[in-house]
Write an enzyme that holds these catalytic residues in place. Structure first.
Site, PDB file in Angstrom:
ATOM      1  N   CYS A 111     -10.762  22.083 -16.868  1.00 27.11           N
ATOM      2  CA  CYS A 111     -10.459  22.194 -15.432  1.00 27.11           C
ATOM      3  C   CYS A 111      -9.457  23.297 -15.107  1.00 27.11           C
ATOM      4  O   CYS A 111      -9.209  23.587 -13.937  1.00 27.11           O
ATOM      5  CB  CYS A 111      -9.967  20.859 -14.911  1.00 27.11           C
ATOM      6  SG  CYS A 111     -11.069  19.528 -15.369  1.00 27.11           S
ATOM      7  N   HIS A 274      -7.093  22.037  -8.403  1.00 26.99           N
ATOM      8  CA  HIS A 274      -8.255  21.408  -9.043  1.00 26.99           C
ATOM      9  C   HIS A 274      -8.441  20.023  -8.430  1.00 26.99           C
ATOM     10  O   HIS A 274      -7.490  19.254  -8.292  1.00 26.99           O
ATOM     11  CB  HIS A 274      -8.030  21.324 -10.552  1.00 26.99           C
ATOM     12  CG  HIS A 274      -9.006  20.415 -11.217  1.00 26.99           C
ATOM     13  ND1 HIS A 274     -10.365  20.523 -11.020  1.00 26.99           N
ATOM     14  CD2 HIS A 274      -8.827  19.355 -12.067  1.00 26.99           C
ATOM     15  CE1 HIS A 274     -10.974  19.582 -11.720  1.00 26.99           C
ATOM     16  NE2 HIS A 274     -10.068  18.866 -12.344  1.00 26.99           N
ATOM     17  N   ASN A 304     -14.968  15.266  -9.293  1.00 32.17           N
ATOM     18  CA  ASN A 304     -14.310  16.280 -10.125  1.00 32.17           C
ATOM     19  C   ASN A 304     -15.389  17.144 -10.777  1.00 32.17           C
ATOM     20  O   ASN A 304     -16.157  16.656 -11.609  1.00 32.17           O
ATOM     21  CB  ASN A 304     -13.460  15.542 -11.182  1.00 32.17           C
ATOM     22  CG  ASN A 304     -12.795  16.476 -12.174  1.00 32.17           C
ATOM     23  OD1 ASN A 304     -13.136  17.652 -12.263  1.00 32.17           O
ATOM     24  ND2 ASN A 304     -11.862  15.943 -12.939  1.00 32.17           N
TER      25      ASN A 304
HETATM   26  N1  ACO Z   1     -13.686  -0.038 -11.073  1.00 25.83           N
HETATM   27  C1  ACO Z   1     -12.969  -1.174 -11.022  1.00 25.83           C
HETATM   28  N2  ACO Z   1     -11.939  -1.413 -11.837  1.00 25.83           N
HETATM   29  C2  ACO Z   1     -11.629  -0.466 -12.730  1.00 25.83           C
HETATM   30  C3  ACO Z   1     -12.342   0.750 -12.833  1.00 25.83           C
HETATM   31  C4  ACO Z   1     -13.412   0.939 -11.960  1.00 25.83           C
HETATM   32  N3  ACO Z   1     -14.154   2.055 -11.967  1.00 25.83           N
HETATM   33  N4  ACO Z   1     -11.786   1.508 -13.812  1.00 25.83           N
HETATM   34  C5  ACO Z   1     -10.760   0.810 -14.296  1.00 25.83           C
HETATM   35  N5  ACO Z   1     -10.668  -0.389 -13.655  1.00 25.83           N
HETATM   36  C6  ACO Z   1      -9.702  -1.460 -13.866  1.00 25.83           C
HETATM   37  C7  ACO Z   1      -9.092  -1.424 -15.240  1.00 25.83           C
HETATM   38  O1  ACO Z   1      -9.877  -2.143 -16.161  1.00 25.83           O
HETATM   39  C8  ACO Z   1      -7.761  -2.091 -14.988  1.00 25.83           C
HETATM   40  O2  ACO Z   1      -7.952  -3.484 -14.934  1.00 25.83           O
HETATM   41  P1  ACO Z   1      -6.837  -4.480 -15.547  1.00 25.83           P
HETATM   42  O3  ACO Z   1      -5.595  -4.229 -14.730  1.00 25.83           O
HETATM   43  O4  ACO Z   1      -7.445  -5.810 -15.341  1.00 25.83           O
HETATM   44  O5  ACO Z   1      -6.691  -4.067 -16.964  1.00 25.83           O
HETATM   45  C9  ACO Z   1      -7.373  -1.638 -13.586  1.00 25.83           C
HETATM   46  O6  ACO Z   1      -8.611  -1.247 -12.956  1.00 25.83           O
HETATM   47  C10 ACO Z   1      -6.430  -0.469 -13.551  1.00 25.83           C
HETATM   48  O7  ACO Z   1      -6.910   0.524 -14.475  1.00 25.83           O
HETATM   49  P2  ACO Z   1      -6.191   1.892 -14.649  1.00 25.83           P
HETATM   50  O8  ACO Z   1      -6.866   2.666 -15.718  1.00 25.83           O
HETATM   51  O9  ACO Z   1      -4.729   1.644 -14.762  1.00 25.83           O
HETATM   52  O10 ACO Z   1      -6.500   2.547 -13.238  1.00 25.83           O
HETATM   53  P3  ACO Z   1      -5.831   3.808 -12.590  1.00 25.83           P
HETATM   54  O11 ACO Z   1      -5.149   3.446 -11.338  1.00 25.83           O
HETATM   55  O12 ACO Z   1      -5.067   4.600 -13.596  1.00 25.83           O
HETATM   56  O13 ACO Z   1      -7.108   4.638 -12.161  1.00 25.83           O
HETATM   57  C11 ACO Z   1      -8.257   6.578 -12.891  1.00 25.83           C
HETATM   58  C12 ACO Z   1      -7.994   5.100 -13.142  1.00 25.83           C
HETATM   59  C13 ACO Z   1      -8.922   6.719 -11.540  1.00 25.83           C
HETATM   60  C14 ACO Z   1      -9.189   7.103 -13.985  1.00 25.83           C
HETATM   61  C15 ACO Z   1      -6.904   7.347 -12.883  1.00 25.83           C
HETATM   62  O14 ACO Z   1      -6.160   7.000 -14.038  1.00 25.83           O
HETATM   63  C16 ACO Z   1      -7.079   8.821 -12.836  1.00 25.83           C
HETATM   64  O15 ACO Z   1      -7.593   9.371 -11.883  1.00 25.83           O
HETATM   65  N6  ACO Z   1      -6.581   9.541 -13.859  1.00 25.83           N
HETATM   66  C17 ACO Z   1      -6.662  10.968 -13.910  1.00 25.83           C
HETATM   67  C18 ACO Z   1      -8.021  11.319 -14.325  1.00 25.83           C
HETATM   68  C19 ACO Z   1      -8.294  12.777 -14.156  1.00 25.83           C
HETATM   69  O16 ACO Z   1      -7.864  13.389 -13.212  1.00 25.83           O
HETATM   70  N7  ACO Z   1      -9.051  13.270 -15.092  1.00 25.83           N
HETATM   71  C20 ACO Z   1      -9.605  14.525 -15.010  1.00 25.83           C
HETATM   72  C21 ACO Z   1      -8.737  15.605 -15.536  1.00 25.83           C
HETATM   73  S1  ACO Z   1      -9.513  17.075 -15.303  1.00 25.83           S
HETATM   74  C22 ACO Z   1     -10.492  17.442 -16.620  1.00 25.83           C
HETATM   75  O17 ACO Z   1     -10.068  18.046 -17.520  1.00 25.83           O
HETATM   76  C23 ACO Z   1     -11.950  17.052 -16.641  1.00 25.83           C
END
Ligand code: ACO
Length: 348
Positions: A111, A274, A304
């Site tokens: 990214c 990004h 993304n």
């Molecule tokens: N739907 C419903 N529940 C979910 C989902 C989903 N899609 N995904 C995770 N959960 C649950 C988890 O199991 C967890 O449940 P628990 O509390 O019972 O264990 C809870 O939701 C919270 O999970 P987290 O992983 O803590 O959720 P978070 O708020 O961190 O959101 C996300 C997850 C959206 C992936 C976030 O961490 C994020 O956006 N991170 C950055 C990702 C990113 O930008 N990546 C790309 C980088 S660029 C590149 O190089 C490609």
């Protein structure tokens, strides 16, 4: 000698999947995805490929710039999801466009890729090596997405964006091997390979034809192509680690690039970040103490798209007439590697 972006273009596949479509594949909901990421839908390739999208985005950028393919000296395609290994995607684009005079290569930095492609082209152009560069970010992330993993499949989409960068002088007539303050802005970029485990995707070509050593799944001769892949051949991510990295490092690197070039935040019209997650963009704006109006977003529509997200957003702003001559923009990318960086551009 300096160089400016004189045209932009993009290509977005017409097929879309909204959050309810994703909720039919994995346990999630439209509400959860919107709240945690800001994404509402994403566009997914059907007949398109990374190369075909790159070529169409490039065609549109050249058209916008009023530059013919024969005038292009350099084509850089930033991608992590090309449909070809050899020849490189940039050479395939060259063939499609008839950009016969261009030197072509691909760049892989996830990214942050488009920011690095811009910096690379700027270095060539401001040193007088080339005059006209075509920069493309093109991704078919749906091919690398594990559609059974709700932690990642909610995030990504496909598309391509392109920009034409042109120096204001004829190549070779004037050389500036030493940085000439005021002519162009210096970028700031970083990499931290030691933290690369936060976002990985193994190559699908990790078996040795000579020794016969294959990854475990390939050892079953009955296995069809699909079952030869295991989870490691799709994107795997520690979402929280990437989130924390982004909200800390992106404001830092933007601060560094502004300081280095002695540009005040008030002078910046837009931060073209990004497009990974709405909450990341909002957190960066807050840490910089800058208003959200300066942080345009389109991730709600595309998800993304990795290295394509910055040029797609740039093209949208350009076509909407929001970019005016003399405006200063910050391009900021971050992602797998880990890599991150920021560049300042002045609109033409
Ligand atoms: N739907 C419903 N529940 C979910 C989902 C989903 N899609 N995904 C995770 N959960 C649950 C988890 O199991 C967890 O449940 P628990 O509390 O019972 O264990 C809870 O939701 C919270 O999970 P987290 O992983 O803590 O959720 P978070 O708020 O961190 O959101 C996300 C997850 C959206 C992936 C976030 O961490 C994020 O956006 N991170 C950055 C990702 C990113 O930008 N990546 C790309 C980088 S660029 C590149 O190089 C490609």
């Amino acid at each position: 000698m300096t160089a400016t972006i004189c045209g932009t273009g993009s290509y977005i596949p017409s097929y879309t999947m909204d959050n309810n479509d994703i909720a039919r594949l994995v346990e999630t909901s439209d509400e959860w995805i919107r709240e945690r990421t800001g994404v509402a839908r994403r566009h997914i390739i059907q007949d398109e490929t990374t190369v075909s999208m790159a070529a169409e985005a490039a065609r549109r950028a050249l058209n916008d710039a009023g530059v013919s393919p024969e005038e292009v000296d350099l084509i850089i395609v930033s991608t992590i999801s090309s449909n070809v290994i050899l020849p490189c995607a940039a050479c395939e684009v060259q063939k499609e466009l008839g950009a016969v005079h261009a030197t072509c290569f691909d760049l892989s930095a996830a990214c942050t890729g488009f920011v690095l492609a811009y910096n690379t082209a700027l270095a060539y152009l401001t040193s007088g090596v080339y005059r006209t560069a075509l920069l493309i970010g093109s991704e078919s992330l749906s091919n690398l997405t594990n559609w059974k993993d709700r932690g990642t499949c909610i995030l990504f989409g496909d598309g391509a964006g392109a920009a034409v960068l042109r120096s204001d002088d004829v190549a070779g007539t004037e050389m500036f091997p030493i940085y000439d303050p005021g002519k162009y802005f210096l970028p700031v970029t970083h990499s931290e390979g030691a933290k690369g485990g936060a976002l990985t995707c193994k190559s699908r070509h990790d078996f040795n034809g000579l020794t016969g050593e294959k990854h475990q799944a390939c050892q079953d001769h009955q296995a069809d192509a699909e079952s030869m892949l295991d989870e490691s051949h799709y994107m795997q991510m520690d979402g929280q680690a990437v989130f924390k990295f982004a909200v800390k490092k992106v404001p830092e690197v933007i601060g560094e690039v502004l300081k280095l070039n002695q540009v005040a935040p008030e002078e910046i019209d837009y931060y073209i970040m990004h497009q990974a997650n709405k909450r990341i963009v909002e957190a960066v704006a807050k840490r910089l103490d800058e208003p959200m109006e300066k942080f345009p977003m389109n991730l709600q529509e595309y998800g993304n798209t990795s290295s394509a997200s910055i040029p797609i957003l740039l093209d949208e702003l350009n076509r909407e007439g929001k970019l005016k001559p003399g405006q200063k923009l910050v391009l900021a990318g971050f992602g797998a590697g880990l890599t991150w960086g920021a560049s300042i551009i002045e609109w033409h």
